[in-house]
Design an enzyme around this catalytic site. Structure first.
Site, PDB file in Angstrom:
ATOM      1  N   SER A  66       1.162  -1.124   0.051  1.00  0.00           N
ATOM      2  CA  SER A  66      -0.088  -0.394  -0.322  1.00  0.00           C
ATOM      3  C   SER A  66       1.194   1.081  -0.202  1.00  0.00           C
ATOM      4  O   SER A  66       1.739   0.969   0.346  1.00  0.00           O
ATOM      5  CB  SER A  66      -0.961  -0.225   1.160  1.00  0.00           C
ATOM      6  OG  SER A  66      -1.469   1.444   1.312  1.00  0.00           O
ATOM      7  N   TYR A 119      -1.631  -0.632  10.044  1.00  0.00           N
ATOM      8  CA  TYR A 119      -1.744  -1.153   9.249  1.00  0.00           C
ATOM      9  C   TYR A 119       0.012  -0.844   8.206  1.00  0.00           C
ATOM     10  O   TYR A 119      -0.092  -1.261   7.182  1.00  0.00           O
ATOM     11  CB  TYR A 119      -2.739  -0.415   8.349  1.00  0.00           C
ATOM     12  CG  TYR A 119      -3.596  -0.136   7.386  1.00  0.00           C
ATOM     13  CD1 TYR A 119      -3.682  -1.751   6.572  1.00  0.00           C
ATOM     14  CD2 TYR A 119      -2.620   0.110   5.701  1.00  0.00           C
ATOM     15  CE1 TYR A 119      -4.060  -1.658   5.128  1.00  0.00           C
ATOM     16  CE2 TYR A 119      -3.431   0.523   4.735  1.00  0.00           C
ATOM     17  CZ  TYR A 119      -3.407  -0.455   3.798  1.00  0.00           C
ATOM     18  OH  TYR A 119      -3.859  -1.074   3.138  1.00  0.00           O
TER      19      TYR A 119
END
Length: 245
Positions: free
Chosen positions: A133, A146
């Protein structure tokens, strides 16, 4: 003979869209996820989709499944897409949230790599694609679990590429921005340059087909975040703190 790909996290979101796209192109698709009912729905729409109900963090089950595959079964493309996102509160860090996030986003990727790497179709320039990501480019509020997990998996992919440099295996690191999926729809903040999931799936298929080693999209968000990451450390931290407010 149709080419074969395996995609984890294929029951929803980006994984489902990518599995559907590969199937529509005539590929034999092994769709992996925990949700057997959602996989069944996907398989009902495509005769060339094989549903595989597995938890990517269960190394015993994954090893057993890989061992039970027919002799000679190989994959031309493996896309390790399964992931999760949990935001945390710095005043009371939820250790269980970190464990869950790292179990799927990092350990799940490592586990799948361990058992699927030997099944790549040697001699045909196979691809092992790992989805990270853009979140790890810049420190965002409440993203300690995350963002750290995605930074870890990005490093894993880059290091893996180094150790596989003498083979014909292409390691492709995929770093998307905000994609319109059930997971991102839970976010309670603005998501700049939000991309349609079908467009994102096409970026993945095209990039892998072109033999790319890194895919970042949308490009506008990538440019902004990479530029911010080049700022002096103190200035970057001040800016990140202001963005939190």
């Amino acid at each position: 003979m149709a080419k074969t790909c395996l995609i984890t996290g294929a029951s929803s979101g980006l994984g489902k869209a990518t599995a559907s796209l590969y199937a529509s192109k005539g590929w034999q698709v092994y769709a992996v996820a925990r949700s057997a009912d959602k996989l069944a729905e996907l398989a009902a729409k495509h005769d060339n989709v094989k549903p595989v109900s597995l938890d990517v963090t269960d190394s015993v089950a994954l090893a057993s499944w890989a061992t039970a595959l027919p002799d000679g079964q190989t994959f031309d493309v493996v896309i390790l897409n399964a992931g999760t996102c949990e935001y945390v509160d710095v005043a009371d860090l939820d250790l269980a949230a970190f464990e869950r996030t790292f179990a799927v986003n990092v350990q799940g990727v490592v586990c799948c790599t361990r058992y699927l790497l030997p099944l790549l179709n040697k001699g045909q320039r196979p691809t092992l694609a790992i989805v990270s990501s853009m979140s790890h480019f810049f420190p965002f509020t409440r993203a300690e679990a995350y963002g750290a997990s995605k930074a870890a998996v990005a490093y894993f992919a880059d290091s893996l590429r180094v150790d596989l440099a003498d083979t014909d295996i292409n390691v492709c690191l995929i770093e998307p921005g905000f994609i319109d999926t059930p997971l991102t729809r839970q976010n309670d903040f603005d998501m700049p340059f939000l991309m349609d999931v079908t467009v994102a799936a096409n970026r993945i298929l095209d990039g892998i087909s072109a033999g790319k080693s890194r895919l970042r999209f949308p490009r506008r968000l990538s440019f902004i975040l990479k530029t911010l990451s080049l700022l002096p450390y103190g200035l970057r931290n001040k800016l990140a703190s202001k963005m939190r407010q």
